[in-house]
Design a protein around this motif. Structure first.
Motif, mmCIF file in Angstrom:
data_model
loop_
_atom_site.group_PDB
_atom_site.id
_atom_site.type_symbol
_atom_site.label_atom_id
_atom_site.label_comp_id
_atom_site.label_asym_id
_atom_site.label_seq_id
_atom_site.Cartn_x
_atom_site.Cartn_y
_atom_site.Cartn_z
ATOM 1 N N ILE A 57 0.884 -1.172 0.000
ATOM 2 C CA ILE A 57 0.000 0.000 0.000
ATOM 3 C C ILE A 57 0.913 1.211 0.000
ATOM 4 O O ILE A 57 1.603 1.473 0.979
ATOM 5 C CB ILE A 57 -0.933 0.002 1.225
ATOM 6 C CG1 ILE A 57 -1.803 -1.260 1.208
ATOM 7 C CG2 ILE A 57 -1.807 1.248 1.225
ATOM 8 C CD1 ILE A 57 -2.701 -1.400 2.422
ATOM 9 N N PRO A 86 -0.220 8.581 3.462
ATOM 10 C CA PRO A 86 0.451 8.558 4.758
ATOM 11 C C PRO A 86 -0.454 8.441 5.977
ATOM 12 O O PRO A 86 0.041 8.403 7.097
ATOM 13 C CB PRO A 86 1.176 9.906 4.771
ATOM 14 C CG PRO A 86 0.283 10.807 3.972
ATOM 15 C CD PRO A 86 -0.311 9.944 2.895
ATOM 16 N N THR A 87 -1.766 8.374 5.806
ATOM 17 C CA THR A 87 -2.667 8.417 6.962
ATOM 18 C C THR A 87 -3.309 7.062 7.248
ATOM 19 O O THR A 87 -3.288 6.140 6.422
ATOM 20 C CB THR A 87 -3.787 9.440 6.734
ATOM 21 O OG1 THR A 87 -4.684 8.948 5.731
ATOM 22 C CG2 THR A 87 -3.235 10.792 6.308
ATOM 23 N N GLU A 88 -3.925 6.971 8.419
ATOM 24 C CA GLU A 88 -4.669 5.765 8.780
ATOM 25 C C GLU A 88 -5.800 5.502 7.793
ATOM 26 O O GLU A 88 -6.075 4.342 7.452
ATOM 27 C CB GLU A 88 -5.250 5.909 10.191
ATOM 28 C CG GLU A 88 -4.215 5.965 11.301
ATOM 29 C CD GLU A 88 -3.728 7.383 11.591
ATOM 30 O OE1 GLU A 88 -3.048 7.580 12.605
ATOM 31 O OE2 GLU A 88 -4.037 8.293 10.785
ATOM 32 N N GLY A 125 -2.438 4.413 -1.942
ATOM 33 C CA GLY A 125 -2.525 4.674 -0.506
ATOM 34 C C GLY A 125 -2.112 6.084 -0.175
ATOM 35 O O GLY A 125 -2.375 7.014 -0.929
ATOM 36 N N GLY A 172 2.489 5.243 -0.763
ATOM 37 C CA GLY A 172 2.287 6.543 -0.120
ATOM 38 C C GLY A 172 1.816 7.631 -1.038
ATOM 39 O O GLY A 172 1.867 8.817 -0.669
ATOM 40 N N ALA A 231 3.048 -1.584 4.304
ATOM 41 C CA ALA A 231 2.376 -0.287 4.256
ATOM 42 C C ALA A 231 3.398 0.834 4.109
ATOM 43 O O ALA A 231 4.563 0.684 4.502
ATOM 44 C CB ALA A 231 1.543 -0.075 5.520
ATOM 45 N N ARG A 234 1.554 4.939 10.302
ATOM 46 C CA ARG A 234 0.159 5.388 10.364
ATOM 47 C C ARG A 234 -0.697 4.601 9.375
ATOM 48 O O ARG A 234 -1.793 4.149 9.702
ATOM 49 C CB ARG A 234 0.062 6.881 10.063
ATOM 50 C CG ARG A 234 0.561 7.790 11.160
ATOM 51 C CD ARG A 234 0.326 9.238 10.794
ATOM 52 N NE ARG A 234 -1.103 9.545 10.722
ATOM 53 C CZ ARG A 234 -1.595 10.643 10.149
ATOM 54 N NH1 ARG A 234 -0.792 11.515 9.560
ATOM 55 N NH2 ARG A 234 -2.897 10.855 10.138
ATOM 56 N N CYS A 235 -0.189 4.463 8.169
ATOM 57 C CA CYS A 235 -0.899 3.683 7.149
ATOM 58 C C CYS A 235 -1.080 2.240 7.633
ATOM 59 O O CYS A 235 -2.170 1.660 7.506
ATOM 60 C CB CYS A 235 -0.102 3.732 5.846
ATOM 61 S SG CYS A 235 -0.840 2.861 4.452
ATOM 62 N N ASP A 259 -5.851 6.169 4.637
ATOM 63 C CA ASP A 259 -5.283 5.591 3.417
ATOM 64 C C ASP A 259 -5.024 4.096 3.591
ATOM 65 O O ASP A 259 -5.299 3.289 2.701
ATOM 66 C CB ASP A 259 -3.971 6.304 3.060
ATOM 67 C CG ASP A 259 -4.186 7.757 2.688
ATOM 68 O OD1 ASP A 259 -5.130 8.045 1.937
ATOM 69 O OD2 ASP A 259 -3.406 8.610 3.156
ATOM 70 N N GLY A 260 -4.480 3.725 4.763
ATOM 71 C CA GLY A 260 -4.242 2.310 5.024
ATOM 72 C C GLY A 260 -5.525 1.519 5.092
ATOM 73 O O GLY A 260 -5.609 0.395 4.579
#
Length: 345
Positions: free
Chosen positions: A192, A227-229, A225, A194, A253, A257-258, A231-232
């Motif tokens: 996933i 850099p954030t939760e 994806g 960035g 990931a 965070r992801c 996105d993950g």
């Protein structure tokens, strides 16, 4: 005995108040506060005790205005990035022993990089240390024409000659993660990515290179994806849309965070980690070290990155020769509880 004037309510104590409390002249208090020569040990102790009793603190901004130098390093950081928080701590540790103070300016959803930098320049920062800057390289070159600029955690291609770059070998970190998963027995490994975040292209390339080197080119799966939760979580939902037998057995990931978003989504879906899917993050932030997360991740050497960034900025300020090119720091895989051998299917 003369009456010692009290500090008026709501007013900041001044040198005059300290002098009155200690029974010495204002000039002598100034000598003590500056750490200059000219006061005995006894007098110095009496003045410092008086200052403590009335709550006096030196006005560093006033001193800056009286000086030709501020000795301030301006640091731009992302308010929502735990890795930037770790870097800021490292920068303080490197700057203060060298006689420099740190001024911080945050980038947030409602506050862009230009505003963050302008605030640092308005504070008379002598150099800028920019964490993961996303502005074009031409903008960094414009800033470097005003003050020394160090870009941290972002590769610049090509880097403007006056801009110093300090970064981790992100591609090598991704390769270490894939090597670890392959050594455990995984073949279907998804990434996933960035998006356009600093470091994303290098991590994506490192993942692809490692997969090809292991003869797994047909297993390469790169999911959009960021850099954030969130996105993950979005990437994880894409994986879960496939039948269990078609899902990859491991996920790399973009960052911690992801990866946290991935873990949360898998947990809510009843998918066991690492029993059914192994997960690897990147950065080794404090988030990854929490006991209930226990994330296998690629660690960036924060103290070294901070030391190099501060060192380059100060070298520029002191007129020392600075070698052109990047300072690239190797990463290190940290194995924790979110990776294991693949389950038998």
């Amino acid at each position: 005995m003369p009456t010692i004037p009290a500090v008026p309510d709501g007013k900041r104590p001044t040198l005059a108040h300290v002098a009155a409390r200690a029974g010495v002249s204002v000039a002598l208090v100034s000598i003590v506060m500056r750490g200059a020569y000219g006061a005995s040990a006894t007098t110095r102790e009496r003045v410092l005790k008086a200052a403590e009793e009335i709550g006096y603190r030196p006005d560093t901004r006033a001193r800056v205005l009286r000086s030709n130098r501020s000795r301030l390093l301006g640091v731009q950081f992302g308010l929502r990035h735990p890795f930037h928080t770790d870097l800021v701590e490292g920068i303080y540790a490197a700057a203060e022993p060298a006689g420099y103070q740190v001024a911080l300016s945050a980038v947030a959803p409602s506050r862009g990089e230009r505003q963050a930098v302008e605030a640092l320049l308005a504070d008379r920062c002598e150099a800028l240390v920019l964490l993961g800057p996303e502005v074009p390289a031409a903008r960094l070159a414009q800033l470097a024409a005003q003050v020394p600029v160090v870009s941290v955690a972002r590769r610049l291609r090509p880097a403007p000659p006056a801009v110093d770059v300090v970064r981790t070998a992100d591609d090598e970190g991704a390769r270490q993660a894939v090597d670890h998963l392959v050594a455990l027995g995984h073949r279907a490994i998804a990434h996933i990515d960035g998006g356009r975040a600093p470091g994303a292209a290098d991590r994506r390339r490192g993942y692809r290179t490692a997969m090809h080197r292991h003869g797994l080119a047909d297993q390469v799966q790169v999911l959009p994806g960021g850099p954030t939760e969130e996105d993950g979580a979005r990437g994880a939902r894409t994986l879960l849309a496939d039948a269990p037998t078609a899902r990859p057995g491991a996920v790399l990931a973009f960052n911690d965070r992801c990866a946290t978003g991935v873990l949360d989504t898998l947990l809510r879906a009843g998918v066991s980690v690492p029993g059914e899917i192994s997960v690897v993050g990147f950065d080794d932030t404090s988030l990854s070290r929490l006991a209930h997360i226990d994330l296998t991740t690629v660690a960036q050497d924060v103290p070294r990155l901070a030391e190099l960034a501060v060192g380059r900025a100060i070298a520029r300020l002191d007129g020392e020769a600075v070698a052109e090119g990047e300072s690239v720091v190797p990463p290190c895989l940290v194995v924790r509880g979110t990776t294991a051998a693949p389950a038998t299917r």
